[in-house]
Design a protein around this motif. Structure first.
Motif, PDB file in Angstrom:
ATOM      1  N   ASP A   6      18.242  55.001 -38.152  1.00 31.78           N
ATOM      2  CA  ASP A   6      17.130  54.063 -38.354  1.00 31.78           C
ATOM      3  C   ASP A   6      17.620  52.619 -38.294  1.00 31.78           C
ATOM      4  N   ILE A   7      18.730  52.358 -38.970  1.00 34.04           N
ATOM      5  CA  ILE A   7      19.288  51.005 -39.000  1.00 34.04           C
ATOM      6  C   ILE A   7      19.650  50.549 -37.588  1.00 34.04           C
ATOM      7  N   GLU A   8      20.251  51.440 -36.830  1.00 37.27           N
ATOM      8  CA  GLU A   8      20.625  51.100 -35.457  1.00 37.27           C
ATOM      9  C   GLU A   8      19.392  50.834 -34.599  1.00 37.27           C
ATOM     10  N   ASN A   9      18.360  51.635 -34.789  1.00 43.89           N
ATOM     11  CA  ASN A   9      17.131  51.458 -34.006  1.00 43.89           C
ATOM     12  C   ASN A   9      16.426  50.147 -34.334  1.00 43.89           C
ATOM     13  N   LEU A  10      16.631  49.662 -35.560  1.00 48.75           N
ATOM     14  CA  LEU A  10      15.983  48.422 -35.997  1.00 48.75           C
ATOM     15  C   LEU A  10      16.878  47.192 -35.816  1.00 48.75           C
ATOM     16  N   SER A  11      18.050  47.373 -35.276  1.00 50.61           N
ATOM     17  CA  SER A  11      18.977  46.250 -35.105  1.00 50.61           C
ATOM     18  C   SER A  11      18.475  45.307 -34.000  1.00 50.61           C
ATOM     19  N   PRO A  12      18.934  44.046 -33.987  1.00 49.09           N
ATOM     20  CA  PRO A  12      19.955  43.460 -34.864  1.00 49.09           C
ATOM     21  C   PRO A  12      19.376  43.017 -36.210  1.00 49.09           C
ATOM     22  N   ASN A  16      21.858  41.484 -44.584  1.00 51.19           N
ATOM     23  CA  ASN A  16      22.626  42.674 -44.953  1.00 51.19           C
ATOM     24  C   ASN A  16      22.070  43.195 -46.267  1.00 51.19           C
ATOM     25  N   ILE A  17      21.292  44.243 -46.180  1.00 52.83           N
ATOM     26  CA  ILE A  17      20.629  44.796 -47.361  1.00 52.83           C
ATOM     27  C   ILE A  17      21.350  46.061 -47.807  1.00 52.83           C
ATOM     28  N   HIS A  18      21.663  46.103 -49.099  1.00 46.59           N
ATOM     29  CA  HIS A  18      22.295  47.278 -49.691  1.00 46.59           C
ATOM     30  C   HIS A  18      21.186  48.253 -50.082  1.00 46.59           C
ATOM     31  N   LEU A  19      21.044  49.319 -49.341  1.00 46.17           N
ATOM     32  CA  LEU A  19      19.994  50.299 -49.596  1.00 46.17           C
ATOM     33  C   LEU A  19      20.315  51.118 -50.848  1.00 46.17           C
ATOM     34  N   PRO A  20      19.331  51.827 -51.396  1.00 51.07           N
ATOM     35  CA  PRO A  20      19.547  52.547 -52.662  1.00 51.07           C
ATOM     36  C   PRO A  20      20.744  53.494 -52.662  1.00 51.07           C
ATOM     37  N   ASP A  21      21.087  54.059 -51.510  1.00 44.41           N
ATOM     38  CA  ASP A  21      22.221  54.994 -51.479  1.00 44.41           C
ATOM     39  C   ASP A  21      23.549  54.297 -51.189  1.00 44.41           C
ATOM     40  N   GLY A  22      23.518  52.946 -51.099  1.00 39.13           N
ATOM     41  CA  GLY A  22      24.736  52.195 -50.845  1.00 39.13           C
ATOM     42  C   GLY A  22      24.953  51.817 -49.392  1.00 39.13           C
ATOM     43  N   THR A  23      24.186  52.397 -48.490  1.00 39.24           N
ATOM     44  CA  THR A  23      24.285  52.043 -47.075  1.00 39.24           C
ATOM     45  C   THR A  23      23.875  50.586 -46.883  1.00 39.24           C
ATOM     46  N   GLN A  24      24.578  49.880 -45.988  1.00 40.89           N
ATOM     47  CA  GLN A  24      24.278  48.482 -45.723  1.00 40.89           C
ATOM     48  C   GLN A  24      23.727  48.324 -44.306  1.00 40.89           C
ATOM     49  N   LEU A  86       9.569  41.668 -39.484  1.00 41.88           N
ATOM     50  CA  LEU A  86       8.546  42.303 -40.319  1.00 41.88           C
ATOM     51  C   LEU A  86       8.640  43.825 -40.247  1.00 41.88           C
ATOM     52  N   LYS A  87       9.002  44.333 -39.091  1.00 38.91           N
ATOM     53  CA  LYS A  87       9.201  45.776 -38.957  1.00 38.91           C
ATOM     54  C   LYS A  87      10.383  46.227 -39.808  1.00 38.91           C
ATOM     55  N   GLN A  88      11.455  45.436 -39.795  1.00 41.10           N
ATOM     56  CA  GLN A  88      12.603  45.738 -40.652  1.00 41.10           C
ATOM     57  C   GLN A  88      12.195  45.709 -42.124  1.00 41.10           C
ATOM     58  N   ALA A  89      11.473  44.664 -42.510  1.00 40.19           N
ATOM     59  CA  ALA A  89      11.077  44.501 -43.910  1.00 40.19           C
ATOM     60  C   ALA A  89      10.186  45.646 -44.378  1.00 40.19           C
ATOM     61  N   SER A  90       9.307  46.115 -43.515  1.00 40.87           N
ATOM     62  CA  SER A  90       8.439  47.236 -43.858  1.00 40.87           C
ATOM     63  C   SER A  90       9.269  48.494 -44.108  1.00 40.87           C
ATOM     64  N   TRP A  91      10.234  48.724 -43.254  1.00 41.02           N
ATOM     65  CA  TRP A  91      11.109  49.899 -43.398  1.00 41.02           C
ATOM     66  C   TRP A  91      11.937  49.801 -44.677  1.00 41.02           C
ATOM     67  N   VAL A  92      12.475  48.607 -44.942  1.00 41.47           N
ATOM     68  CA  VAL A  92      13.304  48.408 -46.131  1.00 41.47           C
ATOM     69  C   VAL A  92      12.485  48.625 -47.401  1.00 41.47           C
ATOM     70  N   ALA A  93      11.265  48.091 -47.431  1.00 38.96           N
ATOM     71  CA  ALA A  93      10.413  48.247 -48.614  1.00 38.96           C
ATOM     72  C   ALA A  93      10.175  49.724 -48.928  1.00 38.96           C
ATOM     73  N   LYS A  94      10.019  50.525 -47.894  1.00 39.45           N
ATOM     74  CA  LYS A  94       9.804  51.959 -48.094  1.00 39.45           C
ATOM     75  C   LYS A  94      11.049  52.631 -48.657  1.00 39.45           C
ATOM     76  N   GLN A  95      12.225  52.170 -48.245  1.00 38.47           N
ATOM     77  CA  GLN A  95      13.462  52.768 -48.762  1.00 38.47           C
ATOM     78  C   GLN A  95      13.585  52.561 -50.272  1.00 38.47           C
ATOM     79  N   PHE A  96      13.043  51.442 -50.752  1.00 38.01           N
ATOM     80  CA  PHE A  96      13.109  51.134 -52.184  1.00 38.01           C
ATOM     81  C   PHE A  96      11.865  51.605 -52.941  1.00 38.01           C
ATOM     82  N   GLY A  97      10.887  52.151 -52.225  1.00 40.58           N
ATOM     83  CA  GLY A  97       9.649  52.565 -52.872  1.00 40.58           C
ATOM     84  C   GLY A  97       8.834  51.397 -53.384  1.00 40.58           C
TER      85      GLY A  97
END
Length: 272
Positions: A6-12, A16-24, A86-97
């Motif tokens: 997912d991160i690769e598909n949404l790049s660049p 640098n956001i630290h996701l809940p599982d520690g992935t950056q 905005l697409k990145q931000a939407s995806w990130v918000a979902k990762q954090f619930g």
């Protein structure tokens, strides 16, 4: 599909956001752990509990600050002009619930003038120097602010502030060349390869611009960072500029210009 895909598909990624599982999202960022290192400077100066606060995050990018503020209970309107971010931000918000706490809209800062709402906190970092009309943006935002603005912009080196008189003669302009006079450099071509880096104000200019928009600097927690609050006395001093703001934002201005016209003799007629 896994997180890394997912991160690769949404790049660049610029955040640098630290996701809940520690992935950056951007562990090899050219600026380091950006913007986390800026948040470390700011976070201790903000209320731990922002429940009930209405927040505007301008130029939200992938949503790092929106996430951190929503974690503290804030309801965030996050805006950006770039649909990719905005697409990145939407995806990130979902990762954090936190998708129910963060509203995303594709907007310019100038569009805020048409919003029928105010904000307890306006997050205005890393945007103003990219704008062709920087003071207009501050005028607009000052009208929408209830409590606190966190402001950051690219600056010229130095923190000196000259003592500026309330008035001076047209033949006394040489004093404007002294160190610490409020000035803002215009970048006609590029800075750091970016054609949208238009402005670099000095520290004195930033403080003066904020005051001229009715904002009082209450804290400067780190380099290029300013905490500001609305100040009624400062707003009253600048009320005669209202007609320009109204005209620039497409609102009726003829009635508001009456005060400016009525006072023109105060500055146009030579004093005896």
């Amino acid at each position: 599909m896994n997180l890394q895909q997912d991160i690769e598909n949404l790049s660049p990624w610029f955040h640098n956001i630290h996701l809940p599982d520690g992935t950056q999202t951007a562990p090899n960022h050219l600026l380091g752990d950006f913007p986390r290192f800026k948040w470390v400077d700011i976070a201790p100066h903000l209320p731990e509990d922002l429940s009930g606060w209405q927040v505007l995050d301008i130029g939200c990018n992938a949503g790092f600050y929106s996430i951190e503020l929503a974690k503290r209970g804030a309801n965030v309107l996050a805006i950006d002009i770039d649909p990719h971010y905005l697409k990145q931000a939407s995806w990130v918000a979902k990762q954090f619930g936190l998708e129910d706490k963060i509203e995303l809209q594709q907007m310019q800062v100038y569009d805020v003038a048409r919003l029928d709402r105010k904000f307890d906190l306006i997050w205005y970092m890393g945007v103003m120097y990219h704008l062709r009309y920087p003071l207009l943006s501050l005028d607009i935002l000052s009208q929408k602010l209830r409590k606190l603005m966190v402001f950051q912009t690219l600056t010229m080196p130095g923190n000196k502030v000259a003592e500026v008189p309330d008035d001076f003669g047209i033949d006394e302009r040489e004093q404007m060349q002294q160190a610490g006079w409020p000035v803002m450099a215009f970048i006609e071509k590029k800075l750091a390869g970016d054609i949208t880096n238009w402005w670099a104000p000095n520290h004195a200019c930033i403080e003066a611009m904020l005051r001229s928009c009715g904002l009082k600097v209450t804290k400067k927690p780190a380099h290029e960072l300013y905490f500001c609050e609305p100040d009624d006395a400062l707003k009253a001093e600048q009320a005669w500029n209202e007609s320009e703001l109204l005209a620039a934002t497409g609102k009726p201005w003829l009635e508001a210009v009456a005060e400016k016209v009525a006072r023109k003799n105060e500055y146009m007629v030579p004093k005896k």
